[in-house]
Design a protein around this motif. Structure first.
Motif, PDB file in Angstrom:
ATOM      1  N   ARG A  40     -35.023 -28.720  -1.300  1.00 18.03           N
ATOM      2  CA  ARG A  40     -35.691 -30.051  -0.499  1.00 18.03           C
ATOM      3  C   ARG A  40     -35.378 -30.049   0.804  1.00 18.03           C
ATOM      4  O   ARG A  40     -33.960 -30.109   0.971  1.00 18.03           O
ATOM      5  CB  ARG A  40     -35.809 -31.166  -1.588  1.00 18.03           C
ATOM      6  CG  ARG A  40     -36.464 -32.278  -1.134  1.00 18.03           C
ATOM      7  CD  ARG A  40     -36.059 -33.311  -2.242  1.00 18.03           C
ATOM      8  NE  ARG A  40     -34.882 -34.072  -1.897  1.00 18.03           N
ATOM      9  CZ  ARG A  40     -34.504 -35.061  -1.069  1.00 18.03           C
ATOM     10  NH1 ARG A  40     -35.368 -35.391  -0.321  1.00 18.03           N
ATOM     11  NH2 ARG A  40     -33.245 -35.411  -1.116  1.00 18.03           N
ATOM     12  N   MET A  41     -36.274 -30.554   1.789  1.00 19.23           N
ATOM     13  CA  MET A  41     -35.673 -30.884   2.963  1.00 19.23           C
ATOM     14  C   MET A  41     -36.492 -31.924   3.613  1.00 19.23           C
ATOM     15  O   MET A  41     -37.792 -31.769   3.607  1.00 19.23           O
ATOM     16  CB  MET A  41     -35.817 -29.702   3.928  1.00 19.23           C
ATOM     17  CG  MET A  41     -35.251 -29.997   5.399  1.00 19.23           C
ATOM     18  SD  MET A  41     -35.475 -28.540   6.476  1.00 19.23           S
ATOM     19  CE  MET A  41     -34.829 -26.971   5.568  1.00 19.23           C
ATOM     20  N   GLU A  42     -35.922 -33.125   3.928  1.00 23.55           N
ATOM     21  CA  GLU A  42     -36.531 -34.029   4.577  1.00 23.55           C
ATOM     22  C   GLU A  42     -35.752 -34.466   5.887  1.00 23.55           C
ATOM     23  O   GLU A  42     -34.453 -34.141   5.784  1.00 23.55           O
ATOM     24  CB  GLU A  42     -36.651 -35.232   3.781  1.00 23.55           C
ATOM     25  CG  GLU A  42     -37.324 -35.201   2.502  1.00 23.55           C
ATOM     26  CD  GLU A  42     -39.075 -34.929   2.868  1.00 23.55           C
ATOM     27  OE1 GLU A  42     -39.332 -35.255   3.962  1.00 23.55           O
ATOM     28  OE2 GLU A  42     -39.520 -34.007   2.013  1.00 23.55           O
ATOM     29  N   PRO A  43     -36.303 -35.387   6.849  1.00 27.12           N
ATOM     30  CA  PRO A  43     -35.199 -35.526   7.873  1.00 27.12           C
ATOM     31  C   PRO A  43     -33.979 -36.311   7.187  1.00 27.12           C
ATOM     32  O   PRO A  43     -34.208 -37.390   6.747  1.00 27.12           O
ATOM     33  CB  PRO A  43     -36.150 -36.583   8.716  1.00 27.12           C
ATOM     34  CG  PRO A  43     -37.562 -36.119   8.516  1.00 27.12           C
ATOM     35  CD  PRO A  43     -37.347 -35.733   6.964  1.00 27.12           C
ATOM     36  N   GLY A  44     -32.732 -35.703   7.755  1.00 26.30           N
ATOM     37  CA  GLY A  44     -31.713 -36.441   7.290  1.00 26.30           C
ATOM     38  C   GLY A  44     -31.061 -36.135   5.780  1.00 26.30           C
ATOM     39  O   GLY A  44     -30.099 -36.748   5.306  1.00 26.30           O
ATOM     40  N   GLU A  45     -31.852 -35.475   4.964  1.00 27.79           N
ATOM     41  CA  GLU A  45     -31.679 -35.247   3.481  1.00 27.79           C
ATOM     42  C   GLU A  45     -31.987 -33.724   3.364  1.00 27.79           C
ATOM     43  O   GLU A  45     -32.976 -33.069   3.693  1.00 27.79           O
ATOM     44  CB  GLU A  45     -32.399 -36.299   2.810  1.00 27.79           C
ATOM     45  CG  GLU A  45     -32.094 -37.521   2.867  1.00 27.79           C
ATOM     46  CD  GLU A  45     -33.160 -38.237   2.062  1.00 27.79           C
ATOM     47  OE1 GLU A  45     -33.625 -37.972   0.997  1.00 27.79           O
ATOM     48  OE2 GLU A  45     -33.565 -39.640   2.593  1.00 27.79           O
ATOM     49  N   VAL A  46     -31.013 -33.210   2.397  1.00 31.79           N
ATOM     50  CA  VAL A  46     -31.342 -32.020   1.868  1.00 31.79           C
ATOM     51  C   VAL A  46     -30.751 -31.639   0.508  1.00 31.79           C
ATOM     52  O   VAL A  46     -29.616 -32.138   0.409  1.00 31.79           O
ATOM     53  CB  VAL A  46     -30.594 -30.647   2.909  1.00 31.79           C
ATOM     54  CG1 VAL A  46     -30.572 -29.338   2.442  1.00 31.79           C
ATOM     55  CG2 VAL A  46     -31.516 -30.626   4.276  1.00 31.79           C
TER      56      VAL A  46
ATOM     57  N   CYS B 274     -24.446 -30.975   3.480  1.00 33.87           N
ATOM     58  CA  CYS B 274     -24.729 -31.716   4.516  1.00 33.87           C
ATOM     59  C   CYS B 274     -24.786 -31.438   5.982  1.00 33.87           C
ATOM     60  O   CYS B 274     -25.489 -32.047   6.755  1.00 33.87           O
ATOM     61  CB  CYS B 274     -23.290 -32.450   4.343  1.00 33.87           C
ATOM     62  SG  CYS B 274     -22.844 -33.315   2.928  1.00 33.87           S
ATOM     63  N   GLY B 275     -24.499 -30.299   6.315  1.00 35.17           N
ATOM     64  CA  GLY B 275     -24.628 -29.770   7.488  1.00 35.17           C
ATOM     65  C   GLY B 275     -26.072 -29.530   7.751  1.00 35.17           C
ATOM     66  O   GLY B 275     -26.739 -30.005   9.073  1.00 35.17           O
ATOM     67  N   ILE B 276     -26.944 -29.043   6.929  1.00 39.66           N
ATOM     68  CA  ILE B 276     -28.314 -28.882   7.187  1.00 39.66           C
ATOM     69  C   ILE B 276     -29.082 -30.170   7.432  1.00 39.66           C
ATOM     70  O   ILE B 276     -30.051 -30.374   7.976  1.00 39.66           O
ATOM     71  CB  ILE B 276     -29.100 -27.792   6.145  1.00 39.66           C
ATOM     72  CG1 ILE B 276     -28.492 -26.526   6.222  1.00 39.66           C
ATOM     73  CG2 ILE B 276     -30.527 -27.868   6.301  1.00 39.66           C
ATOM     74  CD1 ILE B 276     -28.502 -25.603   7.460  1.00 39.66           C
ATOM     75  N   ALA B 277     -28.660 -31.089   6.172  1.00 36.63           N
ATOM     76  CA  ALA B 277     -29.326 -32.465   6.414  1.00 36.63           C
ATOM     77  C   ALA B 277     -29.022 -33.048   7.830  1.00 36.63           C
ATOM     78  O   ALA B 277     -29.970 -33.536   8.608  1.00 36.63           O
ATOM     79  CB  ALA B 277     -28.473 -33.462   5.665  1.00 36.63           C
ATOM     80  N   ALA B 278     -27.842 -32.954   8.538  1.00 31.42           N
ATOM     81  CA  ALA B 278     -27.430 -33.254   9.900  1.00 31.42           C
ATOM     82  C   ALA B 278     -28.372 -32.515  10.848  1.00 31.42           C
ATOM     83  O   ALA B 278     -28.883 -33.210  11.969  1.00 31.42           O
ATOM     84  CB  ALA B 278     -25.945 -33.149  10.296  1.00 31.42           C
TER      85      ALA B 278
ATOM     86  N   ILE C 163     -24.355 -27.111  15.229  1.00 35.10           N
ATOM     87  CA  ILE C 163     -23.527 -28.092  14.503  1.00 35.10           C
ATOM     88  C   ILE C 163     -22.250 -27.213  14.109  1.00 35.10           C
ATOM     89  O   ILE C 163     -22.390 -26.213  14.033  1.00 35.10           O
ATOM     90  CB  ILE C 163     -24.028 -28.942  13.494  1.00 35.10           C
ATOM     91  CG1 ILE C 163     -24.709 -28.223  12.343  1.00 35.10           C
ATOM     92  CG2 ILE C 163     -25.153 -30.074  14.118  1.00 35.10           C
ATOM     93  CD1 ILE C 163     -25.138 -28.821  11.214  1.00 35.10           C
ATOM     94  N   LEU C 164     -21.169 -28.025  14.134  1.00 33.00           N
ATOM     95  CA  LEU C 164     -20.105 -27.621  13.412  1.00 33.00           C
ATOM     96  C   LEU C 164     -19.412 -28.760  12.677  1.00 33.00           C
ATOM     97  O   LEU C 164     -19.138 -29.923  13.085  1.00 33.00           O
ATOM     98  CB  LEU C 164     -18.995 -27.192  14.429  1.00 33.00           C
ATOM     99  CG  LEU C 164     -19.184 -25.802  15.266  1.00 33.00           C
ATOM    100  CD1 LEU C 164     -18.084 -25.552  16.037  1.00 33.00           C
ATOM    101  CD2 LEU C 164     -19.195 -24.646  14.133  1.00 33.00           C
ATOM    102  N   THR C 165     -18.809 -28.519  11.361  1.00 31.44           N
ATOM    103  CA  THR C 165     -18.064 -29.440  10.809  1.00 31.44           C
ATOM    104  C   THR C 165     -16.705 -29.770  11.456  1.00 31.44           C
ATOM    105  O   THR C 165     -15.937 -28.715  11.584  1.00 31.44           O
ATOM    106  CB  THR C 165     -18.061 -29.102   9.338  1.00 31.44           C
ATOM    107  OG1 THR C 165     -19.084 -28.813   8.547  1.00 31.44           O
ATOM    108  CG2 THR C 165     -17.047 -29.965   8.369  1.00 31.44           C
TER     109      THR C 165
END
Length: 149
Positions: A34-40, A70-74, A84-86
């Motif tokens: 599942r993928m939504e803006p800011g949530e995965v 968390c990374g894909i959500a961001a 992005i990088l953690t």
């Protein structure tokens, strides 16, 4: 949970492509559920290949799934041309990771131009029942790729 507006109208395709280029996720059998803006949500079937000595999924595998969710959500909230990088995270292991499949849920808490704070939860799923097995909180850094010329 606040609703976020993606900065890139093609965020789904770009985030899915970024995920697909991560060979580690493919190796672990982790996929986007599942993928939504800011949530995965990512999903992974149980495999004994990724267990520790007691048959539970290894903490390193849980951490990899959480960090990626968390990374894909961001990433869904980043402008085009970003990456992005953690930069840091903390994981709490709450229960043995024992189930037929696992869900890694990543949520952006506070997006930013440079730093984004995110939270994650890992669930073991057995007979349709989700059991929380780990949590993560962390920070990601946005990278803006620039042409060297």
């Amino acid at each position: 949970m606040p609703r976020f507006e993606p900065k890139n109208p093609d965020y789904r395709a770009v985030a899915a492509d970024t995920f697909a280029r991560q060979r580690a996720m493919r190796t672990l059998g982790i996929s986007i559920a599942r993928m939504e803006p800011g949530e995965v949500d990512l999903a992974m079937p149980y495999s004994a290949e990724y267990s520790q000595q007691n048959g539970f999924v290894h903490a390193g595998v849980l951490t990899a799934g959480l960090d990626n969710a968390c990374g894909i959500a961001a990433f869904t909230l980043m402008p085009a041309g970003s990456d992005i990088l953690t930069v840091e995270f903390k994981t709490n292991l709450l229960a043995p990771a024992n189930g037929e499949r696992f869900v890694f849920r990543g949520v952006v808490v506070k997006p930013g131009r440079t730093l984004t704070v995110r939270d994650g939860k890992a669930y073991a799923v057995q007979d349709g029942v989700e059991t929380l097995v780990a949590t993560m909180t962390g920070t990601l850094m946005a990278l803006q790729w620039r042409d060297a010329n």
